[in-house]
Motif scaffolding. Structure first.
Motif, mmCIF file in Angstrom:
data_model
loop_
_atom_site.group_PDB
_atom_site.id
_atom_site.type_symbol
_atom_site.label_atom_id
_atom_site.label_comp_id
_atom_site.label_asym_id
_atom_site.label_seq_id
_atom_site.Cartn_x
_atom_site.Cartn_y
_atom_site.Cartn_z
ATOM 1 N N PRO A 97 42.393 -14.279 20.182
ATOM 2 C CA PRO A 97 40.961 -14.386 19.858
ATOM 3 C C PRO A 97 40.545 -13.454 18.714
ATOM 4 O O PRO A 97 39.796 -12.510 18.904
ATOM 5 C CB PRO A 97 40.278 -14.014 21.172
ATOM 6 C CG PRO A 97 41.257 -13.144 21.875
ATOM 7 C CD PRO A 97 42.610 -13.637 21.473
ATOM 8 N N LEU A 98 41.053 -13.745 17.514
ATOM 9 C CA LEU A 98 40.726 -12.937 16.341
ATOM 10 C C LEU A 98 40.231 -13.842 15.214
ATOM 11 O O LEU A 98 40.898 -14.804 14.861
ATOM 12 C CB LEU A 98 41.958 -12.175 15.851
ATOM 13 C CG LEU A 98 42.585 -11.185 16.832
ATOM 14 C CD1 LEU A 98 43.899 -10.681 16.273
ATOM 15 C CD2 LEU A 98 41.637 -10.035 17.083
ATOM 16 N N ILE A 99 39.117 -13.505 14.639
ATOM 17 C CA ILE A 99 38.569 -14.276 13.531
ATOM 18 C C ILE A 99 39.156 -13.800 12.211
ATOM 19 O O ILE A 99 39.298 -14.565 11.272
ATOM 20 C CB ILE A 99 37.033 -14.157 13.500
ATOM 21 C CG1 ILE A 99 36.447 -14.789 14.743
ATOM 22 C CG2 ILE A 99 36.445 -14.780 12.258
ATOM 23 C CD1 ILE A 99 34.970 -14.578 14.898
ATOM 24 N N THR A 129 32.633 -20.217 17.200
ATOM 25 C CA THR A 129 32.059 -20.956 18.327
ATOM 26 C C THR A 129 32.498 -20.346 19.649
ATOM 27 O O THR A 129 31.679 -20.139 20.555
ATOM 28 C CB THR A 129 32.452 -22.443 18.262
ATOM 29 O OG1 THR A 129 31.986 -22.996 17.029
ATOM 30 C CG2 THR A 129 31.860 -23.218 19.424
ATOM 31 N N LEU A 130 33.785 -20.044 19.767
ATOM 32 C CA LEU A 130 34.277 -19.419 21.007
ATOM 33 C C LEU A 130 33.628 -18.058 21.243
ATOM 34 O O LEU A 130 33.264 -17.726 22.376
ATOM 35 C CB LEU A 130 35.793 -19.275 20.958
ATOM 36 C CG LEU A 130 36.588 -20.568 21.052
ATOM 37 C CD1 LEU A 130 38.065 -20.293 20.819
ATOM 38 C CD2 LEU A 130 36.375 -21.240 22.390
ATOM 39 N N LEU A 131 33.474 -17.287 20.188
ATOM 40 C CA LEU A 131 32.843 -15.974 20.317
ATOM 41 C C LEU A 131 31.395 -16.103 20.768
ATOM 42 O O LEU A 131 30.943 -15.388 21.670
ATOM 43 C CB LEU A 131 32.929 -15.212 18.992
ATOM 44 C CG LEU A 131 32.296 -13.831 18.967
ATOM 45 C CD1 LEU A 131 33.017 -12.900 19.939
ATOM 46 C CD2 LEU A 131 32.331 -13.261 17.564
ATOM 47 N N LEU A 132 30.668 -17.030 20.173
ATOM 48 C CA LEU A 132 29.268 -17.235 20.554
ATOM 49 C C LEU A 132 29.131 -17.709 22.004
ATOM 50 O O LEU A 132 28.245 -17.261 22.731
ATOM 51 C CB LEU A 132 28.594 -18.225 19.598
ATOM 52 C CG LEU A 132 28.329 -17.698 18.190
ATOM 53 C CD1 LEU A 132 27.817 -18.819 17.292
ATOM 54 C CD2 LEU A 132 27.342 -16.549 18.214
ATOM 55 N N VAL A 133 30.005 -18.600 22.425
ATOM 56 C CA VAL A 133 29.977 -19.071 23.822
ATOM 57 C C VAL A 133 30.245 -17.908 24.766
ATOM 58 O O VAL A 133 29.586 -17.762 25.804
ATOM 59 C CB VAL A 133 30.990 -20.219 24.042
ATOM 60 C CG1 VAL A 133 31.203 -20.502 25.520
ATOM 61 C CG2 VAL A 133 30.530 -21.476 23.329
ATOM 62 N N THR A 134 31.192 -17.061 24.416
ATOM 63 C CA THR A 134 31.507 -15.906 25.252
ATOM 64 C C THR A 134 30.325 -14.951 25.346
ATOM 65 O O THR A 134 29.989 -14.459 26.423
ATOM 66 C CB THR A 134 32.747 -15.168 24.695
ATOM 67 O OG1 THR A 134 33.837 -16.088 24.669
ATOM 68 C CG2 THR A 134 33.115 -13.984 25.555
#
Length: 175
Positions: A97-99, A129-134
Motif C-alpha cells: 500500500p504505497l503510492i 482510492t484505496l487510501l481514501l476508502v481506508t
C-alpha cells in the motif's frame, strides 16, 4: 487523454490547420495510396471538417513518422519493452500500500512515454482510492489492501503485454 499538445479535439478547426491535411491527402493520392473516388471524398471531408477531431479522422490512417500529429490527436507509438516494464512496475507497486513508487514512475517515466504515464496514473488513482476508502471508514477499508494485490498483479500482467488496464470502481483524480 493525451491530445498531442492540442488543447481540445472538439475545438473548431481553422483553414491553416486544414492545409497540412490537404497536402497529406494529395501526396497519398499521388503515391497511389488513395483511389480517385476516396481522394475526392476525403478532400471534401477535410474542407468541411468543423472540429480538430473531424479533421484528424480524415487522414488518421495516412500518417507517416515525419508527420507527428495531425490536428486532433498524436499518433502514439506502440509501447516497447522498457515502457511495458515501467508500467508493470507502477501497477505492481500496488501489492504494497504505497503510492510513492507509482507516482515517481508517473512523473519520471511519463515524460518518456504516454503509455507509461497513462498506466502509472491509473495505478496512482487506484492507490489514492484505496487510501481514501481506508480513511473514510476509519481504517476498516484497510481490509481491502489484503485482496488488492490480486488486482495489482493482473494489471501488471496486462501492462507487460502492452495493453491498457483500467481499474474498475476507482476515482480518477489524476489524468
Amino acid at each position: 487523454m493525451d491530445d498531442g499538445g492540442y488543447a481540445g479535439v472538439g475545438l473548431r478547426v481553422s483553414d491553416s490547420e486544414r492545409e497540412p491535411v490537404l497536402e497529406l491527402l494529395k501526396e497519398a493520392y499521388a503515391e497511389g495510396r488513395l483511389e480517385h473516388d476516396e481522394f475526392e471524398m476525403r478532400m471534401h471531408l477535410a474542407m468541411t471538417a468543423k472540429t480538430r477531431a473531424d479533421l484528424a479522422a480524415v487522414a488518421s490512417d495516412l500518417g507517416r513518422p515525419g508527420l507527428q500529429a495531425l490536428p486532433g490527436k498524436a499518433v502514439e507509438q506502440a509501447p516497447d519493452g522498457e515502457d511495458r516494464m515501467w508500467a508493470a512496475l507502477a501497477h505492481g507497486s500496488g501489492v504494497a500500500p504505497l503510492i510513492v513508487p507509482a507516482l515517481v514512475i508517473m512523473l519520471l517515466g511519463g515524460q518518456r512515454s504516454a503509455y507509461v504515464r497513462r498506466q502509472a496514473a491509473e495505478a496512482v488513482n487506484f492507490q489514492l482510492t484505496l487510501l481514501l476508502v481506508t480513511i473514510v471508514t476509519f481504517g476498516l477499508g484497510g481490509v481491502l489492501y489484503a485482496v488488492t494485490w490480486i488486482v495489482a498483479a493482473i494489471a501488471a500482467v496486462f501492462a507487460l503485454g502492452g495493453q491498457d488496464f483500467r481499474y474498475p470502481w476507482i476515482l480518477r483524480l489524476i489524468r
